[in-house]
Write an enzyme that holds these catalytic residues in place. Structure first.
Site, PDB file in Angstrom:
ATOM      1  N   ASP A 149      29.799 -34.251 -43.288  1.00 26.24           N
ATOM      2  CA  ASP A 149      30.121 -32.988 -42.629  1.00 26.24           C
ATOM      3  C   ASP A 149      28.845 -32.496 -41.950  1.00 26.24           C
ATOM      4  O   ASP A 149      27.764 -32.525 -42.560  1.00 26.24           O
ATOM      5  CB  ASP A 149      30.605 -31.970 -43.661  1.00 26.24           C
ATOM      6  CG  ASP A 149      30.976 -30.647 -43.028  1.00 26.24           C
ATOM      7  OD1 ASP A 149      32.144 -30.494 -42.625  1.00 26.24           O
ATOM      8  OD2 ASP A 149      30.090 -29.764 -42.937  1.00 26.24           O
ATOM      9  N   ASP A 208      34.351 -31.483 -37.622  1.00 26.42           N
ATOM     10  CA  ASP A 208      33.042 -32.151 -37.673  1.00 26.42           C
ATOM     11  C   ASP A 208      32.925 -33.036 -38.904  1.00 26.42           C
ATOM     12  O   ASP A 208      31.832 -33.280 -39.403  1.00 26.42           O
ATOM     13  CB  ASP A 208      31.910 -31.111 -37.647  1.00 26.42           C
ATOM     14  CG  ASP A 208      31.981 -30.166 -38.844  1.00 26.42           C
ATOM     15  OD1 ASP A 208      33.090 -30.008 -39.399  1.00 26.42           O
ATOM     16  OD2 ASP A 208      30.947 -29.594 -39.231  1.00 26.42           O
TER      17      ASP A 208
END
Length: 434
Positions: A317, A360
């Site tokens: 992440d 993301d």
């Protein structure tokens, strides 16, 4: 039979479209009817005394000799087919009705030209085969290989290439090329092939070129465009260096006819590839999406169980990604995700899989590892790569990933268990970083 019977018979057989041939025991023509010139291209005078086998297509000589033996043994052959080479170099298909005359010690045969019928049959078979290949082959390369085999049944295609042109950039690629004949003047031959390809794509018309090289070797090139309803996809290019065959106008017409079927098959395969890509790949980063990743990890798990192996999973992440979107806009955020994808790919081996799960979040599948600590080495490599700033259209951004690791089978023996473990580890790493 006697020598006087042939001229007498000739008064009537001059009207026949089929040709009557008489061959002595050694295989030499001793009589042919006038229609022989229409079939073989040679006059009666030219064929008299000529060795029959010299005119037979090289590929059919053994079969012809075997059939001759059967005729000499007293077995009439009413529907024997073979190919001959005409005086002009063209191949003609002939159906024979032949028998041996013991009294006259010669073979008497009637030849019928069935070239048009064989031509129509071969085209029909090729069209069916191309349609079948477009449905049964897995990808474009397999389709090209199958098309090559199909074309080889129609005309010499030892040296065969498929060129494709991109509709947007006009760039030309050569996704399939097979060169089975090695010549000493290869550079000149390649240059000629490239020139022919350029002509075909520039004019959208077929081109044919025959020449005798300075080494006195015959060269023949044939190129046809691949036309579909949406335009010209590319071209087929064939080269021949055979002294026995050069491409002709008939060959060009034949290849043009089947090229439309080939173009349709290629277009269908390209469309299927685009649909598959849309279904299995993330459109922004061009990485595998969740669907493809689950397929990959399922396969990896099956292999690991079968071989008693291990593999690792990385869950990533991007820290502070929201700040990039807030400060520089979503365009900069999209550009950052694209660059993240490329940097992750640069850290991986060919057997590894990098996928975008959304937002993301990225997941990496590390296969073929010997020990779990190899995953830590990959994480260190990723961190070193991300240490360099990202250039976002004039803005610099320093982004680091939080990474969680899961190992199969110690951290889970299902896809869901492994992803949950890696996800928790990732959040723990993120909290520690903050």
């Amino acid at each position: 039979m006697n020598s006087l019977s042939f001229p007498a018979l000739g008064k009537y057989i001059d009207l026949l479209l089929d040709t009557v041939c008489v061959v002595d025991k050694t295989g030499h023509f001793i009589y042919v009817s006038p229609s022989a010139e229409q079939i073989f291209g040679y006059t009666q005078a030219e064929m008299m005394g000529k060795q029959m086998l010299e005119l037979v297509h090289p590929g059919d000589r053994q079969l012809t000799l075997h059939t001759v033996d059967r005729i000499l043994a007293g077995e009439p052959q009413p529907h024997f087919e073979n190919r001959y080479i005409r005086k002009d170099g063209e191949t003609v298909h002939i159906m024979w009705s032949a028998r041996w005359s013991e009294a006259d010690q010669c073979r008497v045969a009637v030849a019928r030209d069935i070239t048009r019928r064989k031509h129509a049959e071969s085209i029909q078979q090729a069209v069916f085969a191309i349609a079948e290949a477009s449905h049964n082959t897995q990808d474009l390369h397999a389709l090209f290989a199958q098309i090559h085999l199909i074309i080889s049944e129609l005309l010499p295609a030892d040296n065969f290439s498929v060129a494709l042109r991109d509709n947007h950039s006009a760039a030309v690629t050569l996704p399939y090329s097979r060169e089975q004949v090695v010549v000493t003047f290869g550079d000149a031959s390649t240059k000629m092939a490239n020139q022919l390809l350029a002509q075909v794509l520039d004019t959208n018309h077929a081109h044919l070129y025959n020449a005798v090289h300075e080494h006195q070797q015959l060269q023949s090139w044939l190129g046809v465009p691949l036309k579909s309803h949406s335009g010209v996809l590319g071209a087929l290019v064939l080269k021949s260096f055979s002294a026995e065959h050069h491409y002709s106008e008939k060959n060009m017409e034949l290849l043009q006819f089947v090229s439309t079927q080939i173009a349709a098959a290629i277009e269908r395969k390209q469309m299927m590839a685009r649909l598959e890509h849309l279904a299995l790949y993330d459109q922004l980063t061009r990485l595998p999406n969740r669907t493809l990743f689950y397929d990959r990890i399922h396969s990896a798990m099956a292999r690991a169980k079968r071989n008693k192996g291990i593999f690792s999973l990385l869950y990533l992440d991007m820290d502070k990604f929201k700040a990039v979107n807030d400060n520089y806009g979503h365009t900069a955020g999209d550009l950052l995700l694209e660059q993240v994808a490329r940097r992750l790919e640069s850290c991986m081996r060919e057997c590894d899989t990098v996928a975008r799960f959304g937002g993301d979040e990225f997941v990496v599948l590390l296969e073929n590892i010997d020990a779990p600590n190899q995953a830590l080495t990959v994480v260190q490599k990723i961190q070193a790569t991300f240490a360099h700033a990202f250039d976002l259209q004039g803005h610099e951004a320093h982004i680091m990933p939080s990474v969680g690791i899961a190992h199969f089978p110690s951290d889970g023996d299902t896809e869901q268990a492994l992803l949950r473990h890696a996800d928790r580890a990732m959040y723990a790493a993120k909290l520690q970083a903050n």
